[in-house]
Design an enzyme around this catalytic site. Structure first.
Site, mmCIF file in Angstrom:
data_model
loop_
_atom_site.group_PDB
_atom_site.id
_atom_site.type_symbol
_atom_site.label_atom_id
_atom_site.label_comp_id
_atom_site.label_asym_id
_atom_site.label_seq_id
_atom_site.Cartn_x
_atom_site.Cartn_y
_atom_site.Cartn_z
ATOM 1 N N CYS A 279 0.856 -1.178 0.000
ATOM 2 C CA CYS A 279 0.000 0.000 0.000
ATOM 3 C C CYS A 279 0.898 1.236 0.000
ATOM 4 C CB CYS A 279 -0.954 -0.006 1.193
ATOM 5 S SG CYS A 279 -0.202 0.416 2.798
ATOM 6 N N CYS A 296 2.697 22.434 -6.084
ATOM 7 C CA CYS A 296 2.928 23.051 -7.394
ATOM 8 C C CYS A 296 2.976 24.576 -7.302
ATOM 9 C CB CYS A 296 1.827 22.628 -8.365
ATOM 10 S SG CYS A 296 1.898 20.885 -8.806
#
Length: 375
Positions: A279, A296
């Site tokens: 996972c 970003c």
């Protein structure tokens, strides 16, 4: 007209006299309607195993396609194998229908057949696979840089229901990479903008919009009835939360992340493959400090990089729904846009992982914001 051809009217008379009428079009074409009483055998299947489909080489056989060309080629192939009484129906199913001769009712609507015709020609998809896509529900978390290409291509591919969750609004700075949105929709909720774009692209896809931030309180509601989850989030708290919920509920999670000129993609499916698939926590037991993982807005990103990663994510979703190919489960794909290089890291499940080892009870949701802040 040669002795190896029959008009539709002549073919109907010969059929009623005992001749076999075989429709050699592909399954999705036949589903739009067939000459009544015809057997459906795709040309490739008929030519590959003619003896099984037509054991009697002396039997009268009539071949029909859409316009008469494929059936003519198929008839020539059968005659070359010793079938003596084979003819092609001139003008095919179009001429049969235009002549008002009896037709079996269509099983598909024309929009479905035309819209997905290139999928329907792929043996790995075909009519059955396209129906699987139409029956699927995919949850896309985030309608931003990753969610935009993912949602666009999944809608175009014919995913039946797209559930999109995002609580943000469209800003001008988004448009360099978030291709779902337009300048005219600045200030609009991203999910509303996504709904407009995707519905215009494919009105057959149902778009469910959830204008909410993903939290421990709503994550299981968001995942209800979903076949695949796409991580298009831009923050670590949501990524860890999605991972834990997907492990608990047994949902495959298609992961993507971008940073400047680089990206990553993988599939985390530990909930359905305990002990054999990792996972997200197996890869990242703890999040990096905030200063080591700027978003970003802080670090910038080349606009096409989320597009590359999002397309890879969409590809993985389609493969998972169709049950074809080899997924990125157990593999982390790294993308370097500057060198245009791809490399792969093998991932293994961590037996000490707090959420995914076999037999381990789900520990419950935590304060993910505090966890990711190092608290």
């Amino acid at each position: 007209m040669s002795t190896h051809e029959r008009t539709p009217t002549e073919a109907l008379a010969r059929q009623r006299a005992g001749a076999q009428l075989i429709d050699v079009r592909d399954a999705h074409e036949r589903a739009l309607g067939m000459a009544q009483g015809a057997r459906g055998i795709a040309r490739a299947d008929l030519e590959a195993d003619a003896d099984t489909h037509i054991p009697d080489r002396e039997a009268e056989v009539l071949l029909i396609c859409q316009s008469g060309r494929r059936s003519q080629f198929a008839a020539e192939a059968l005659r070359a194998r010793g079938y003596r009484n084979v003819a092609s129906v001139v003008g095919g199913t179009m001429a049969w229908s235009d002549a008002g001769l009896p037709m079996d009712a269509p099983q598909l609507d024309e929009d479905f057949s035309e819209r997905y015709s290139r999928h329907l020609r792929l043996p790995e998809v075909g009519l059955a696979g396209q129906k699987q896509l139409e029956a699927a529900t995919v949850l896309v978390i985030g309608a931003g840089g990753l969610g935009s290409p993912v949602a666009y291509y999944l809608a175009a591919a014919g995913i039946g229901t797209l559930r999109i969750a995002d609580d943000d609004v469209v800003e001008r700075s988004n448009l360099q990479r978030q291709i779902l949105h337009t300048d005219a929709r600045i200030g609009m909720p991203k999910v509303a903008s996504a709904h407009a774009a995707l519905s215009a692209l494919n009105p057959r896809t149902r778009i469910e919009t959830v204008e909410e931030r993903v939290t421990s309180e709503n994550v299981e509601r968001l995942l209800e009835g979903v076949d695949v989850v796409v991580d298009g989030a831009d923050n670590f708290p949501v990524r860890y939360l999605l991972n834990d919920a997907c492990v608990k509920l047994g949902k495959p999670l298609v992961y993507g992340a971008v940073h400047r000129f680089e990206g990553q993609a993988s599939v985390f499916d530990a909930g359905r493959h305990r002990g054999s698939a990792p996972c997200y926590r197996c890869l990242f037991p703890e999040p990096p400090p905030p200063e080591a993982a700027p978003n970003c807005a802080e670090a910038g990103v080349l606009g096409v990089v989320p597009g590359i990663v999002g397309l890879l994510q969409a590809t993985e979703v389609l493969k998972l729904v169709l049950g074809v190919g080899e997924s990125l489960r157990g593999r982390l794909l790294h993308i370097d846009a500057m060198g245009l290089r791809f490399r792969e890291t093998r991932l293994s499940p961590d037996p000490e992982c707090p959420v995914c080892p076999p037999g381990r009870d789900f520990p419950g949701y935590i304060d993910y914001a505090r966890f990711c802040a190092g608290g």
